[in-house]
Design an enzyme around this catalytic site. Sequence first.
Site, short mmCIF file in Angstrom:
data_model
loop_
_atom_site.label_atom_id
_atom_site.label_comp_id
_atom_site.label_asym_id
_atom_site.label_seq_id
_atom_site.Cartn_x
_atom_site.Cartn_y
_atom_site.Cartn_z
N ASP A 55 0.84 -1.21 0.00
CA ASP A 55 0.00 0.00 0.00
C ASP A 55 0.87 1.26 0.00
O ASP A 55 0.36 2.37 -0.04
CB ASP A 55 -1.02 -0.01 1.15
CG ASP A 55 -0.37 -0.10 2.52
OD1 ASP A 55 0.87 -0.20 2.59
OD2 ASP A 55 -1.11 -0.06 3.52
N SER A 56 2.21 1.06 -0.01
CA SER A 56 3.12 2.18 -0.25
C SER A 56 2.87 2.75 -1.65
O SER A 56 3.38 3.82 -1.99
CB SER A 56 4.58 1.74 -0.12
OG SER A 56 4.82 0.55 -0.85
N ASP A 93 -1.10 -6.10 -0.22
CA ASP A 93 -1.54 -5.51 1.05
C ASP A 93 -3.05 -5.32 1.09
O ASP A 93 -3.63 -4.80 0.12
CB ASP A 93 -0.89 -4.12 1.22
CG ASP A 93 0.40 -4.17 2.01
OD1 ASP A 93 0.62 -5.13 2.77
OD2 ASP A 93 1.21 -3.22 1.87
N LYS A 147 -1.25 -9.42 2.82
CA LYS A 147 -0.51 -8.98 4.02
C LYS A 147 -1.39 -8.00 4.79
O LYS A 147 -2.12 -7.21 4.18
CB LYS A 147 0.82 -8.33 3.62
CG LYS A 147 1.60 -7.76 4.82
CD LYS A 147 3.03 -7.42 4.48
CE LYS A 147 3.24 -6.09 3.81
NZ LYS A 147 2.77 -4.90 4.58
N GLU A 152 -1.48 -5.49 8.59
CA GLU A 152 -0.70 -4.89 9.68
C GLU A 152 -1.37 -5.17 11.04
O GLU A 152 -2.57 -4.96 11.18
CB GLU A 152 -0.57 -3.38 9.48
CG GLU A 152 0.22 -3.02 8.23
CD GLU A 152 0.40 -1.51 8.06
OE1 GLU A 152 0.06 -0.74 8.98
OE2 GLU A 152 0.89 -1.11 6.99
N GLU A 210 9.07 -4.10 10.59
CA GLU A 210 9.50 -2.81 10.05
C GLU A 210 10.08 -1.92 11.14
O GLU A 210 9.45 -1.68 12.19
CB GLU A 210 8.29 -2.12 9.37
CG GLU A 210 8.67 -0.78 8.76
CD GLU A 210 7.66 -0.25 7.75
OE1 GLU A 210 6.68 -0.94 7.43
OE2 GLU A 210 7.89 0.89 7.27
O1 KIV Z 1 3.56 -1.14 1.61
C1 KIV Z 1 4.75 -1.50 1.65
O2 KIV Z 1 5.57 -1.19 0.78
C2 KIV Z 1 5.17 -2.30 2.80
C3 KIV Z 1 6.63 -2.55 2.96
C4 KIV Z 1 7.29 -1.32 3.43
C5 KIV Z 1 6.91 -3.69 3.83
O3 KIV Z 1 4.36 -2.71 3.57
#
Ligand code: KIV
Length: 271
Positions: free
Chosen positions: A51-52, A90, A120, A122, A189
């Site tokens: 989600d980056s 994510d 994934k 959090e 992280e």
């Molecule tokens: O969204 C992302 O890029 C991440 C990584 C920083 C692990 O969750």
Amino acid sequence: MSVHKKARRITTHVLKNMKLNGEKIAMLTAYDYSTAKIIDKAGIDVILVGDSAANVMAGYDSTLPITLDEMIYHAKSVVRAVERALVITDLPFGTYQGNSKLALASAIRIMKETGSHAIKMEGGAEIKESILRILSAGIPVMGHLGLLPQSIYKFGTYVVRARSKEESDKLLEDAHILEETGCFGIVLEKIPAELAKQVASEIKIPIIGIGAGNGVDGQVLVIHDILGITQEFSPRFLRRYHNLDAEITGAVKNYIKDVRSINFPNEKEQY
Ligand code: KIV
């Protein structure tokens, strides 16, 4: 022959065997077809449709605004390109927290509409119920502990996490909960290297670090950061392997010059 060299496709099972065999796992983010194709061909083990994307693709200053539909668009583009890597997507903010039925519905949309291999999420104990429900549908889940960008407004800053005894005890406990619940791996992280090493030795599933030292089972970074496309983001844990900002700027300047001077197109470049 090493486990990852033998594998025609990387699966969660291959990652587990890589850890057992002491082989480090290389993971990078990607959000589009062309980049995913290049890094898959280069031999990356895992591609994270993170989600980056909210930051590096859309220009938001946090990961919170990105929607499930937008994540699905990015993940579909990546999956179309990939022949070997494991693709993890994510679950974005607001699509799983506090509601395990919503979590399952979001995870099913990702798996069905994108072809991703895993998702994934959090958090630790507080999302256990959602993880269990998603796993019950046969969807592999990767956990994420330490700095949690989706909770940035709760913590208020992007500083290193789990430095205090209270926070590091909670992180260790959460890592055990994620393993016992059935996650196939965990991202850690921005936490102290010693703590990350302890987690990786106590926990049997692969532990992937970002800003968590080299005592873990693998590393993940954001592709725009390692290529030097993003210049303003420069944490200590980042190693830049290229300076694409300068390269692209130079190429674009040359193109502008050529167009203005009628040097482009030349006779061979026209019909
Ligand atoms: O969204 C992302 O890029 C991440 C990584 C920083 C692990 O969750």
